[in-house]
Design a protein around this motif. Structure first.
Motif, short mmCIF file in Angstrom:
data_model
loop_
_atom_site.label_atom_id
_atom_site.label_comp_id
_atom_site.label_asym_id
_atom_site.label_seq_id
_atom_site.Cartn_x
_atom_site.Cartn_y
_atom_site.Cartn_z
N MET A 1 0.75 -1.33 -0.11
CA MET A 1 0.01 -0.26 0.46
C MET A 1 1.09 1.52 0.30
N ILE A 2 1.79 1.01 0.61
CA ILE A 2 2.98 2.38 0.15
C ILE A 2 3.46 2.73 -1.06
N ASP A 3 3.42 1.92 -1.92
CA ASP A 3 3.22 2.18 -2.93
C ASP A 3 2.16 3.06 -3.54
N ASP A 4 1.26 2.52 -2.92
CA ASP A 4 0.16 4.07 -3.98
C ASP A 4 0.60 4.54 -3.14
N TYR A 5 0.49 4.99 -2.12
CA TYR A 5 1.10 6.49 -1.31
C TYR A 5 2.20 7.20 -2.17
N ALA A 6 3.11 6.55 -2.72
CA ALA A 6 3.94 7.18 -3.23
C ALA A 6 3.76 7.56 -4.67
N ARG A 7 2.73 7.18 -5.45
CA ARG A 7 2.58 6.93 -6.55
C ARG A 7 2.02 8.40 -7.14
N TRP A 8 0.04 8.44 -5.31
CA TRP A 8 -0.11 8.99 -5.72
C TRP A 8 0.27 10.65 -4.98
N ALA A 9 1.18 10.42 -4.39
CA ALA A 9 2.66 11.97 -3.68
C ALA A 9 3.81 12.18 -5.24
N ASP A 10 3.81 11.42 -5.51
CA ASP A 10 4.72 12.02 -6.73
C ASP A 10 3.37 12.70 -8.67
N THR A 11 2.27 12.36 -7.97
CA THR A 11 1.56 13.02 -9.38
C THR A 11 0.96 14.59 -8.79
N ASP A 12 1.03 14.06 -7.19
CA ASP A 12 0.17 15.75 -6.57
C ASP A 12 1.79 16.84 -6.76
N THR A 13 2.98 16.16 -6.63
CA THR A 13 3.95 17.43 -6.50
C THR A 13 4.62 16.84 -7.74
N GLU A 14 4.07 17.13 -8.68
CA GLU A 14 4.41 15.97 -9.97
C GLU A 14 5.60 17.78 -10.45
N LYS A 15 4.55 19.17 -10.66
CA LYS A 15 4.82 20.18 -10.73
C LYS A 15 5.28 21.38 -9.66
N SER A 16 5.70 20.74 -9.03
CA SER A 16 5.91 20.81 -7.52
C SER A 16 7.18 21.89 -7.99
N THR A 17 7.29 22.83 -7.04
CA THR A 17 8.76 23.09 -7.60
C THR A 17 9.52 23.12 -5.30
N VAL A 18 8.53 23.49 -4.96
CA VAL A 18 8.67 22.85 -3.54
C VAL A 18 9.23 21.60 -2.99
N VAL A 19 7.78 20.67 -3.14
CA VAL A 19 7.73 19.78 -2.29
C VAL A 19 8.68 18.60 -3.27
N GLU A 20 9.27 17.67 -3.07
CA GLU A 20 9.85 16.67 -3.55
C GLU A 20 10.01 15.43 -3.16
N LEU A 21 9.13 13.99 -3.67
CA LEU A 21 9.30 12.94 -3.15
C LEU A 21 10.76 12.43 -3.03
N ILE A 22 11.61 12.11 -2.15
CA ILE A 22 12.93 12.22 -2.11
C ILE A 22 12.59 10.17 -1.78
N GLY A 23 12.14 9.24 -1.18
CA GLY A 23 12.47 8.47 -0.16
C GLY A 23 11.03 8.05 -0.04
N TYR A 24 10.81 6.38 -0.03
CA TYR A 24 9.82 5.87 0.76
C TYR A 24 10.10 4.29 0.86
N GLU A 25 10.08 4.20 2.16
CA GLU A 25 9.73 3.03 3.04
C GLU A 25 8.49 2.14 2.81
N PRO A 26 8.48 0.49 2.61
CA PRO A 26 7.24 -0.36 3.45
C PRO A 26 7.72 -0.74 4.90
N TYR A 27 6.70 -1.00 5.94
CA TYR A 27 7.07 -0.85 6.60
C TYR A 27 6.31 -3.02 6.82
N PRO A 28 6.88 -4.19 6.83
CA PRO A 28 6.54 -5.40 5.92
C PRO A 28 5.82 -6.26 7.69
N GLY A 29 5.23 -6.49 7.17
CA GLY A 29 4.51 -7.08 8.78
C GLY A 29 3.39 -6.42 8.84
#
Length: 213
Positions: A1-29
């Protein structure tokens, strides 16, 4: 599910010059109700034209409902939503994980095909015969990663019920003494735990297929 959040965050910040997605970390289990992972962001702000940019990094955890906070729903508190972290020296915008999951759909043309097959099928045709003919002639989906839902049919006392799809996209058709009918059933009745998008639903009495509200 964190992969989905990462994709949504990338879409939401794609055109932003202020906020950038720089990493994501799943919590297995992680179990239901617990955070499933975290996203890391970098924010770059230019306070005034005469000042250098101010750079800060933060991390947000996510659970089933969205951003995870110590007190559920405490999303108006910035410090509860975003936790300051040290900016990695090599931090840069990253692409989100590629979504490789197959997407089940009811293909365009499937309804017309099912109606044709049920209309022309001999009275002695079995449910397996119906499904085999439909599978053989099923239109191919055209969307990326799309595949057709598996169809199913059932025969009861000469009537045939057909279903294909899920609770949100369901094709239900029946053939009885009145001919072939495409059924329009309230979505709420097609969800898991209700009648469901199954062949037997197509053969339910009409009063059972009306909205309960």
């Amino acid at each position: 599910m964190i992969d989905d959040y990462a994709r949504w965050a990338d879409t939401d910040t794609e055109k932003s010059t202020v906020v950038e997605l720089i990493g994501y970390e799943p919590y297995p289990g992680a179990i239901h109700g617990e955070p499933v992972g975290a996203l890391q962001f970098r924010a770059t702000i230019q306070p005034t034209p005469n000042e250098g940019p101010h750079v800060a990094c933060f991390e947000s955890q996510f659970d089933f409902w969205g951003v995870a906070t110590e007190e559920p729903g405490e999303w108006s508190d910035d410090t509860a939503v975003a936790h300051d972290i040290a900016c990695p020296p090599d931090a840069q915008r990253i692409p989100p994980p590629v979504d490789t999951r197959l997407v089940d759909v009811v293909p365009d043309g499937a309804e017309a095909l099912v109606v044709e097959v049920l209309t022309n099928a001999p009275s002695a045709a079995s449910a397996d015969d119906i499904v085999a003919e439909i599978v053989k002639r099923m239109p191919q989906p055209t969307g990326e990663r799309e595949i057709a839902f598996d169809p199913e049919a059932t025969a009861v006392d000469g009537d045939i019920g057909f279903a294909m799809g899920d609770g949100d996209d369901c094709l239900l058709v029946k053939r009885d003494v009145d001919g072939v009918q495409v059924l329009q059933v309230p979505t709420i009745l097609l969800q898991p735990g209700e009648l469901g998008c199954v062949a037997g639903t197509a053969l339910q009495p009409g009063d059972q297929l009306r909205s309960p509200h």
